[in-house]
Design a protein around this motif. Structure first.
Motif, PDB file in Angstrom:
ATOM      1  N   ALA A   1       0.841  -1.193   0.000  1.00 11.44           N
ATOM      2  CA  ALA A   1       0.000   0.000   0.000  1.00 11.44           C
ATOM      3  C   ALA A   1       0.876   1.243   0.000  1.00 11.44           C
ATOM      4  O   ALA A   1       2.046   1.196   0.390  1.00 11.44           O
ATOM      5  CB  ALA A   1      -0.918   0.006   1.225  1.00 11.44           C
ATOM      6  N   GLY A   2       0.318   2.365  -0.430  1.00  8.27           N
ATOM      7  CA  GLY A   2       1.066   3.616  -0.477  1.00  8.27           C
ATOM      8  C   GLY A   2       0.419   4.703   0.346  1.00  8.27           C
ATOM      9  O   GLY A   2      -0.809   4.785   0.441  1.00  8.27           O
ATOM     10  N   ALA A   3       1.257   5.561   0.957  1.00 10.67           N
ATOM     11  CA  ALA A   3       0.734   6.695   1.706  1.00 10.67           C
ATOM     12  C   ALA A   3       0.176   7.754   0.771  1.00 10.67           C
ATOM     13  O   ALA A   3      -0.648   8.571   1.157  1.00 10.67           O
ATOM     14  CB  ALA A   3       1.825   7.294   2.598  1.00 10.67           C
ATOM     15  N   THR A   4       0.634   7.745  -0.478  1.00  5.57           N
ATOM     16  CA  THR A   4       0.115   8.634  -1.517  1.00  5.57           C
ATOM     17  C   THR A   4       0.616   8.082  -2.852  1.00  5.57           C
ATOM     18  O   THR A   4       1.351   7.097  -2.885  1.00  5.57           O
ATOM     19  CB  THR A   4       0.580  10.089  -1.301  1.00  5.57           C
ATOM     20  OG1 THR A   4      -0.089  10.949  -2.220  1.00  5.57           O
ATOM     21  CG2 THR A   4       2.075  10.226  -1.490  1.00  5.57           C
ATOM     22  N   GLY A   5       0.223   8.706  -3.953  1.00  2.12           N
ATOM     23  CA  GLY A   5       0.711   8.269  -5.251  1.00  2.12           C
ATOM     24  C   GLY A   5       2.171   8.630  -5.443  1.00  2.12           C
ATOM     25  O   GLY A   5       2.656   9.623  -4.892  1.00  2.12           O
ATOM     26  N   GLY A   6       2.889   7.820  -6.200  1.00  2.00           N
ATOM     27  CA  GLY A   6       4.266   8.136  -6.547  1.00  2.00           C
ATOM     28  C   GLY A   6       5.307   7.819  -5.509  1.00  2.00           C
ATOM     29  O   GLY A   6       6.460   8.246  -5.649  1.00  2.00           O
ATOM     30  N   VAL A   7       4.955   7.070  -4.448  1.00  2.00           N
ATOM     31  CA  VAL A   7       5.954   6.764  -3.420  1.00  2.00           C
ATOM     32  C   VAL A   7       6.746   5.510  -3.735  1.00  2.00           C
ATOM     33  O   VAL A   7       7.684   5.177  -3.015  1.00  2.00           O
ATOM     34  CB  VAL A   7       5.301   6.625  -2.018  1.00  2.00           C
ATOM     35  CG1 VAL A   7       4.749   7.954  -1.553  1.00  2.00           C
ATOM     36  CG2 VAL A   7       4.244   5.543  -2.016  1.00  2.00           C
ATOM     37  N   GLY A   8       6.384   4.790  -4.802  1.00  2.00           N
ATOM     38  CA  GLY A   8       7.176   3.630  -5.200  1.00  2.00           C
ATOM     39  C   GLY A   8       6.586   2.295  -4.798  1.00  2.00           C
ATOM     40  O   GLY A   8       7.331   1.319  -4.650  1.00  2.00           O
ATOM     41  N   THR A   9       5.264   2.206  -4.665  1.00  2.00           N
ATOM     42  CA  THR A   9       4.663   0.938  -4.268  1.00  2.00           C
ATOM     43  C   THR A   9       4.831  -0.132  -5.341  1.00  2.00           C
ATOM     44  O   THR A   9       5.137  -1.285  -5.032  1.00  2.00           O
ATOM     45  CB  THR A   9       3.167   1.113  -3.947  1.00  2.00           C
ATOM     46  OG1 THR A   9       2.516   1.731  -5.055  1.00  2.00           O
ATOM     47  CG2 THR A   9       2.971   1.969  -2.712  1.00  2.00           C
ATOM     48  N   THR A  10       4.632   0.234  -6.614  1.00  2.00           N
ATOM     49  CA  THR A  10       4.738  -0.775  -7.671  1.00  2.00           C
ATOM     50  C   THR A  10       6.161  -1.280  -7.807  1.00  2.00           C
ATOM     51  O   THR A  10       6.386  -2.489  -7.967  1.00  2.00           O
ATOM     52  CB  THR A  10       4.239  -0.205  -9.008  1.00  2.00           C
ATOM     53  OG1 THR A  10       2.862   0.156  -8.885  1.00  2.00           O
ATOM     54  CG2 THR A  10       4.374  -1.232 -10.121  1.00  2.00           C
ATOM     55  N   SER A  11       7.135  -0.390  -7.739  1.00  2.00           N
ATOM     56  CA  SER A  11       8.527  -0.846  -7.826  1.00  2.00           C
ATOM     57  C   SER A  11       8.869  -1.751  -6.650  1.00  2.00           C
ATOM     58  O   SER A  11       9.570  -2.756  -6.822  1.00  2.00           O
ATOM     59  CB  SER A  11       9.487   0.349  -7.882  1.00  2.00           C
ATOM     60  OG  SER A  11       9.419   1.123  -6.699  1.00  2.00           O
ATOM     61  N   ALA A  12       8.347  -1.413  -5.463  1.00  2.00           N
ATOM     62  CA  ALA A  12       8.586  -2.274  -4.301  1.00  2.00           C
ATOM     63  C   ALA A  12       7.910  -3.628  -4.482  1.00  2.00           C
ATOM     64  O   ALA A  12       8.500  -4.672  -4.198  1.00  2.00           O
ATOM     65  CB  ALA A  12       8.080  -1.587  -3.029  1.00  2.00           C
ATOM     66  N   ALA A  13       6.665  -3.624  -4.972  1.00  2.00           N
ATOM     67  CA  ALA A  13       5.930  -4.874  -5.156  1.00  2.00           C
ATOM     68  C   ALA A  13       6.599  -5.773  -6.185  1.00  2.00           C
ATOM     69  O   ALA A  13       6.799  -6.979  -5.951  1.00  2.00           O
ATOM     70  CB  ALA A  13       4.491  -4.567  -5.571  1.00  2.00           C
ATOM     71  N   VAL A  14       6.954  -5.199  -7.341  1.00  2.00           N
ATOM     72  CA  VAL A  14       7.562  -5.989  -8.418  1.00  2.00           C
ATOM     73  C   VAL A  14       8.905  -6.558  -7.979  1.00  2.00           C
ATOM     74  O   VAL A  14       9.183  -7.754  -8.162  1.00  2.00           O
ATOM     75  CB  VAL A  14       7.716  -5.134  -9.686  1.00  2.00           C
ATOM     76  CG1 VAL A  14       8.593  -5.844 -10.708  1.00  2.00           C
ATOM     77  CG2 VAL A  14       6.353  -4.818 -10.289  1.00  2.00           C
ATOM     78  N   ASN A  15       9.751  -5.723  -7.411  1.00  2.00           N
ATOM     79  CA  ASN A  15      11.090  -6.188  -7.049  1.00  2.00           C
ATOM     80  C   ASN A  15      11.073  -7.115  -5.847  1.00  2.00           C
ATOM     81  O   ASN A  15      11.880  -8.055  -5.779  1.00  2.00           O
ATOM     82  CB  ASN A  15      12.003  -4.982  -6.816  1.00  2.00           C
ATOM     83  CG  ASN A  15      12.391  -4.313  -8.118  1.00  2.00           C
ATOM     84  OD1 ASN A  15      13.131  -4.858  -8.916  1.00  2.00           O
ATOM     85  ND2 ASN A  15      11.858  -3.114  -8.346  1.00  2.00           N
TER      86      ASN A  15
END
Length: 408
Positions: A142-156
């Motif tokens: 989950a992200g505290a807001t948009g653009g904090v890097g959730t997708t990069s964290a999830a994928v990696n």
């Protein structure tokens, strides 16, 4: 979560077969792999699906059914046979158990009896909770807001977990409008979440895996729908079914949430083993973390599952200090991901995960450490005796003291 049992069922009687199917699919620890209406077809079903349990109803033809029990016990010893019948005749039960059935269930099945029988089979197959098979770990990112890097964290994170041959890992992209996990993996999927939802009632585990896109790292991806209007077909109930199916199929499930915290997102959050809340060291992000934690405390057991991860740590331009962030949040930071803008731009634009593009980079090592910690103790901060774990403040939510206008 208990180990999920994959079951194949044979019963030529439509009425009793449908009744038994309804009971099985209602159980969280069961995945109905296949059902069959002909005794003679069941060996092929067992060979194709290799289920944990084969349920054989005896009543249509007890002699043929008992012969089938004996054959399956000999030819498929890894599949436990559970026989079912409306008869409680002692001789029938004895013949069936001698033929190789592990359990005998009297029909019509009572939920408690079915649950107990399957629990015994699970105990025999997987052993005790301490020494048995692995359950699925679900990490909602989950992200505290948009653009904090959730997708990069999830994928990696998914790619790191998948690099361990003992793991089988899937990534579910729940950003239904703008998700881009497929871009990070340079993949062009044949199927999306919308396709799986449309056919979820007819899917088995093998068909599900064929519907996913497998990356070279070993990570399986189920991406967001292609068309925006396709997102409208996805509901809370359908997401729960998809998650249940993925949970039965993989040792780890990574869910990349949207930033809307919609009912669909929350259905995924509630199913998670851990909620990784990604933030940055700036005031809007930290304020949102406090706000989210206040809301999470209203949902039973949810706040205890949340681990706060700071991304882009070390970015000097105006960041709030880590000490001040801890004071603001009132709890420890679970993990720090260092700022490495150049490397992250490269991996995103090339569609290559960190473990391939930059295996020795500090950000890659931090993701590996995050994976290790998530698979370790239930709550690293509490286990280490660190402050700011779960204590209430003056009988109220500890988060309220950090929120403007709230009474301390």
């Amino acid at each position: 979560m208990s180990n999920v049992l994959r079951i194949a069922l044979v019963d030529p009687n439509d009425k009793s077969r449908e009744a038994l199917k309804a009971m099985l699919v209602s159980m969280d620890t069961i995945w109905l792999e296949a059902d069959c209406s002909r005794y003679e077809f069941f060996p092929d079903v067992i060979e194709t699906t290799a289920p944990d349990v084969g349920v054989i109803s005896l009543d249509s033809d007890p002699d043929q059914a008992i012969a089938l029990v004996s054959r399956m016990a000999a030819e498929a010893p890894s599949t436990a046979i559970l026989a079912a019948s409306e008869s409680a005749d002692g001789q029938l039960i004895l013949r069936t158990m001698r033929a190789g059935a592990r359990e005998f269930l009297t029909l019509p099945a009572v939920g408690e009896e079915l649950d107990a029988a399957l629990a015994r089979v699970s105990q025999q197959k997987f052993g005790s909770a301490e020494s048995g098979g692995r359950s699925c770990e679900i990490y909602a990112i989950a992200g505290a807001t948009g653009g904090v890097g959730t997708t990069s964290a999830a994928v990696n994170l998914g790619c790191v977990l998948a690099s361990d041959p003992q793991n089988s890992v899937a990534l579910l992209d729940l950003d239904l409008a703008l998700g881009d996990a497929d871009v990070f993996l340079d993949s062009i999927p044949d199927y999306t979440l919308a396709d799986v939802v449309q056919n979820v009632s007819r899917l088995d585990i093998q068909l599900l895996k064929r519907s996913l896109t497998k990356h070279s790292s070993g990570l399986y991806l189920l991406p967001r729908p292609v068309e925006l209007q396709d997102a409208l077909t996805i509901t809370e109930d359908s997401i729960r079914k998809v998650i249940g199916l993925l949970k039965a199929s993989f040792t780890h499930l990574i869910i990349d949430l949207s930033k809307t915290y919609s009912p669909i997102d929350m259905a995924a959050v509630e199913s998670a083993t851990k909620v990784v809340l990604v933030t940055q060291l700036d005031l809007p992000c930290l304020r949102n973390v406090v706000r989210l934690m206040m809301s999470f405390e209203e949902i039973d057991d949810l706040s205890a599952k949340v681990e706060i991860v700071v991304n882009r740590a070390g970015l000097d331009s105006g960041q709030i200090s880590l000490k001040k962030a801890k004071e603001t949040l009132g709890r420890e930071i679970f993990s720090l991901l260092p700022n490495d803008y150049r490397t992250m731009v490269e991996v995103r634009n090339n569609g290559v995960p960190l473990i391939t593009q930059a295996p020795k980079a500090a950000i890659t090592l931090a993701i590996r450490d995050l994976a290790t910690r998530l698979q370790g103790k239930a709550n690293a901060a509490e286990a280490a005796g660190e402050p700011g774990s779960e204590e209430a403040i003056a009988g109220e939510s500890k988060w309220k003291k950090f929120w403007p206008g709230a009474k301390a």
